[in-house]
Design an enzyme around this catalytic site. Structure first.
Site, PDB file in Angstrom:
ATOM      1  N   SER A 129      70.854  28.999 -27.350  1.00 19.94           N
ATOM      2  CA  SER A 129      72.164  29.527 -26.924  1.00 19.94           C
ATOM      3  C   SER A 129      71.974  31.029 -26.685  1.00 19.94           C
ATOM      4  O   SER A 129      70.866  31.552 -26.855  1.00 19.94           O
ATOM      5  CB  SER A 129      73.211  29.273 -28.007  1.00 19.94           C
ATOM      6  OG  SER A 129      72.877  30.026 -29.164  1.00 19.94           O
ATOM      7  N   THR A 156      74.612  39.757 -31.174  1.00 21.84           N
ATOM      8  CA  THR A 156      74.356  38.335 -31.379  1.00 21.84           C
ATOM      9  C   THR A 156      73.628  38.012 -32.685  1.00 21.84           C
ATOM     10  O   THR A 156      74.147  37.243 -33.508  1.00 21.84           O
ATOM     11  CB  THR A 156      73.547  37.803 -30.183  1.00 21.84           C
ATOM     12  OG1 THR A 156      74.322  38.019 -28.998  1.00 21.84           O
ATOM     13  CG2 THR A 156      73.229  36.331 -30.323  1.00 21.84           C
ATOM     14  N   TYR A 173      90.964  31.735 -23.841  1.00 21.12           N
ATOM     15  CA  TYR A 173      90.210  30.926 -24.793  1.00 21.12           C
ATOM     16  C   TYR A 173      90.071  31.657 -26.132  1.00 21.12           C
ATOM     17  O   TYR A 173      89.740  32.840 -26.168  1.00 21.12           O
ATOM     18  CB  TYR A 173      88.809  30.660 -24.217  1.00 21.12           C
ATOM     19  CG  TYR A 173      87.935  29.866 -25.137  1.00 21.12           C
ATOM     20  CD1 TYR A 173      87.159  30.488 -26.109  1.00 21.12           C
ATOM     21  CD2 TYR A 173      87.917  28.486 -25.057  1.00 21.12           C
ATOM     22  CE1 TYR A 173      86.375  29.747 -26.977  1.00 21.12           C
ATOM     23  CE2 TYR A 173      87.128  27.745 -25.915  1.00 21.12           C
ATOM     24  CZ  TYR A 173      86.367  28.372 -26.877  1.00 21.12           C
ATOM     25  OH  TYR A 173      85.593  27.635 -27.728  1.00 21.12           O
ATOM     26  N   ASN A 181      88.737  30.638 -30.331  1.00 20.59           N
ATOM     27  CA  ASN A 181      88.452  29.730 -31.443  1.00 20.59           C
ATOM     28  C   ASN A 181      89.610  29.714 -32.427  1.00 20.59           C
ATOM     29  O   ASN A 181      89.863  28.684 -33.076  1.00 20.59           O
ATOM     30  CB  ASN A 181      87.172  30.178 -32.140  1.00 20.59           C
ATOM     31  CG  ASN A 181      85.948  29.871 -31.296  1.00 20.59           C
ATOM     32  OD1 ASN A 181      85.598  28.709 -31.115  1.00 20.59           O
ATOM     33  ND2 ASN A 181      85.345  30.895 -30.738  1.00 20.59           N
ATOM     34  N   GLY A 200      79.993  23.220 -25.300  1.00 15.39           N
ATOM     35  CA  GLY A 200      79.779  23.735 -26.654  1.00 15.39           C
ATOM     36  C   GLY A 200      78.743  24.836 -26.638  1.00 15.39           C
ATOM     37  O   GLY A 200      77.799  24.788 -25.847  1.00 15.39           O
ATOM     38  N   PHE A 243      80.554  38.286 -33.076  1.00 12.77           N
ATOM     39  CA  PHE A 243      79.249  38.108 -32.428  1.00 12.77           C
ATOM     40  C   PHE A 243      79.018  39.095 -31.295  1.00 12.77           C
ATOM     41  O   PHE A 243      78.260  38.821 -30.368  1.00 12.77           O
ATOM     42  CB  PHE A 243      79.102  36.663 -31.950  1.00 12.77           C
ATOM     43  CG  PHE A 243      79.280  35.667 -33.066  1.00 12.77           C
ATOM     44  CD1 PHE A 243      80.276  34.710 -33.009  1.00 12.77           C
ATOM     45  CD2 PHE A 243      78.475  35.726 -34.196  1.00 12.77           C
ATOM     46  CE1 PHE A 243      80.452  33.804 -34.041  1.00 12.77           C
ATOM     47  CE2 PHE A 243      78.643  34.827 -35.240  1.00 12.77           C
ATOM     48  CZ  PHE A 243      79.648  33.866 -35.168  1.00 12.77           C
ATOM     49  N   SER A 270      81.901  23.558 -29.691  1.00 12.87           N
ATOM     50  CA  SER A 270      83.313  23.402 -29.329  1.00 12.87           C
ATOM     51  C   SER A 270      83.709  22.036 -28.827  1.00 12.87           C
ATOM     52  O   SER A 270      84.890  21.780 -28.615  1.00 12.87           O
ATOM     53  CB  SER A 270      83.694  24.425 -28.277  1.00 12.87           C
ATOM     54  OG  SER A 270      83.905  25.647 -28.909  1.00 12.87           O
TER      55      SER A 270
HETATM   56  C1  LIG Z   1      81.764  27.858 -25.060  1.00 11.18           C
HETATM   57  C2  LIG Z   1      82.382  26.858 -25.972  1.00 11.18           C
HETATM   58  N1  LIG Z   1      82.783  27.522 -27.190  1.00 11.18           N
HETATM   59  C3  LIG Z   1      82.228  27.131 -28.356  1.00 11.18           C
HETATM   60  O1  LIG Z   1      81.414  26.242 -28.435  1.00 11.18           O
HETATM   61  C4  LIG Z   1      82.543  28.022 -29.543  1.00 11.18           C
HETATM   62  C5  LIG Z   1      82.422  27.291 -30.847  1.00 11.18           C
HETATM   63  N2  LIG Z   1      81.556  29.077 -29.489  1.00 11.18           N
HETATM   64  C6  LIG Z   1      81.892  30.330 -29.169  1.00 11.18           C
HETATM   65  O2  LIG Z   1      83.036  30.681 -29.037  1.00 11.18           O
HETATM   66  C7  LIG Z   1      80.733  31.301 -28.959  1.00 11.18           C
HETATM   67  C8  LIG Z   1      80.326  31.965 -30.289  1.00 11.18           C
HETATM   68  C9  LIG Z   1      79.154  32.898 -30.046  1.00 11.18           C
HETATM   69  C10 LIG Z   1      77.901  32.109 -29.747  1.00 11.18           C
HETATM   70  C11 LIG Z   1      76.676  33.006 -29.522  1.00 11.18           C
HETATM   71  N3  LIG Z   1      76.931  34.071 -28.552  1.00 11.18           N
HETATM   72  C12 LIG Z   1      76.829  35.372 -28.896  1.00 11.18           C
HETATM   73  O3  LIG Z   1      76.545  35.734 -30.016  1.00 11.18           O
HETATM   74  C13 LIG Z   1      77.101  36.353 -27.791  1.00 11.18           C
HETATM   75  N4  LIG Z   1      76.958  37.725 -28.248  1.00 11.18           N
HETATM   76  C14 LIG Z   1      75.612  32.096 -28.970  1.00 11.18           C
HETATM   77  O4  LIG Z   1      75.488  32.021 -27.730  1.00 11.18           O
HETATM   78  O5  LIG Z   1      74.947  31.433 -29.776  1.00 11.18           O
HETATM   79  C15 LIG Z   1      83.550  26.206 -25.263  1.00 11.18           C
HETATM   80  O6  LIG Z   1      84.644  26.209 -25.814  1.00 11.18           O
HETATM   81  O7  LIG Z   1      83.371  25.706 -24.174  1.00 11.18           O
END
Ligand SMILES: C[C@@H](NC(=O)[C@@H](C)NC(=O)CCCC[C@H](NC(=O)C[NH3+])C(=O)[O-])C(=O)O
Length: 349
Positions: free
Chosen positions: A326, A123, A159, A161, A300, A120, A62
């Protein structure tokens, strides 16, 4: 005022702790007006045993949102975008409510549901189901619109995406070019970010890079090598690949006023409350540190990679840190300690 100098020993201790809590590797780079502190711990590749190096490229997740926001702020500076106009003026019929403005979208105040929560919820299966898929922007927005919105436009921070997928659609509609081309022309090339690429839908990270490992939900299950994926579920919300050096260069350039007008930068830094110590502006997070310093940047979290990328308000000192896992709360919380070592380090003598 003068900041405490960075604390390299504290930085190394934080990265060691992140590795101790399950990250195969972790690295951080502080650039304090040209004085660079760089630490790397653990592995870039668990199969070959190659150790992580500060120059390894990685998926910034992100932090991509800040890059996409800069393109739209530049379009606003060029008089080609009105931040307070309804998104639907530029993308007729896209959103169910004409009251949702561009500013609401860039500040996560549109109320649009985050389709990633659904994708997700489980996961590893969720990741495996999308890792090679290619989505259109419209498909991602439609995934979100199947769910009720979380708040009236502008009424709260929630928040999603989805908001930065809409940002990508705006960039393409207003310029007639793909997001990657606009990022290259407006940011990557002018700042000479040679390690930075918008990689979609290719799954390969160009050049030497750290492999990323997804921590499964069930404790004890093996890490999943998540390095190769299209990141099509995120695109303009999360598909940039970069290096700690390039991300630091970008953040300092942004916050020192080199990428937008002063007025637009002020708007990016005008934050709404997220918590007692955090705010969100336009594609930019603010974090208030215990030592009284406020830093601006983004976090991110894309499968296999956690990132913290922050700088002082004037951009004179930046920190970029990432861990190669992650879905691991203890690693994410531990890695936040790099901010304290970078900006609150050694107290003045
Ligand atoms: C936090 C960050 N957001 C991002 O970077 C965006 C791109 N990522 C997400 O929304 C998390 C997606 C799931 C990841 C997965 N989690 C799961 O699958 C949980 N069930 C993982 O952790 O890899 C921000 O904006 O600060």
């Amino acid at each position: 005022g003068t900041l405490p100098s960075p604390d390299p020993a504290a930085l190394r201790a934080v990265l060691d702790a992140a590795v101790g809590r399950g990250a195969p590797g972790a690295t951080a780079r502080i650039d304090d007006r040209g004085t660079v502190t760089e630490v790397a711990v653990g592995l870039a590749d668990r199969r070959t045993g190659r150790v992580l190096d500060g120059r390894d490229r990685f998926r910034i997740g992100s932090v991509t949102k800040t890059f996409s926001a800069v393109v739209l702020m530049q379009l606003a500076d060029e008089g080609r975008l009105d931040l307070d106009a309804p998104v639907n003026r530029y993308l007729p019929g896209l959103l169910p409510d004409d009251a949702i403005t561009v500013r609401h979208v860039l500040g996560h105040r549109s109320g649009l549901y985050d389709y990633a929560d659904r994708l997700f919820a489980r996961t590893v299966p969720g990741f495996e189901a999308v890792r090679t898929r290619v989505f259109t922007y419209r498909e991602l927005v439609d995934l979100s619109l199947r769910h009720p919105r979380l708040n009236r436009p502008g009424a709260a921070y929630s928040y999603a995406n989805t908001n930065f997928v809409v940002a990508g659609m705006l960039i393409e509609r207003l310029t007639g070019h793909p997001v990657g081309a606009e990022l290259r022309e407006r940011v990557f090339r002018p700042l000479r970010l040679r390690d930075t690429f918008y990689v979609h839908p290719d799954t390969a990270i160009p050049g030497r890079h750290a492999r990323g490992y997804l921590t499964p939900d069930r404790p004890g299950d093996a890490l999943v090598d998540a390095t190769e994926q299209t990141v099509s579920w995120a695109q303009s919300a999360g598909a940039v690949v970069s290096s700690t050096r390039d991300v630091g260069t970008f953040l300092s350039a942004l916050l020192s006023g080199r990428l937008t007008s002063p007025a637009r930068l002020r708007e990016m830094r005008r934050t709404v409350r997220v918590s007692d110590t955090q705010g969100y502006g336009l594609g930019l997070r603010r974090r208030d540190l215990p030592c009284g310093v406020s830093v601006y940047g983004h976090t991110g979290a894309v499968q296999g990679y956690y990132t913290y990328a922050f700088a002082t308000k004037d951009g004179r000192r930046n920190l970029t840190a990432f861990a190669t896992t992650s879905n691991n709360g203890p690693v994410l919380d531990t890695l936040a300690g790099t901010l304290d070592s970078a900006f609150c380090g050694k107290p003045p003598p």
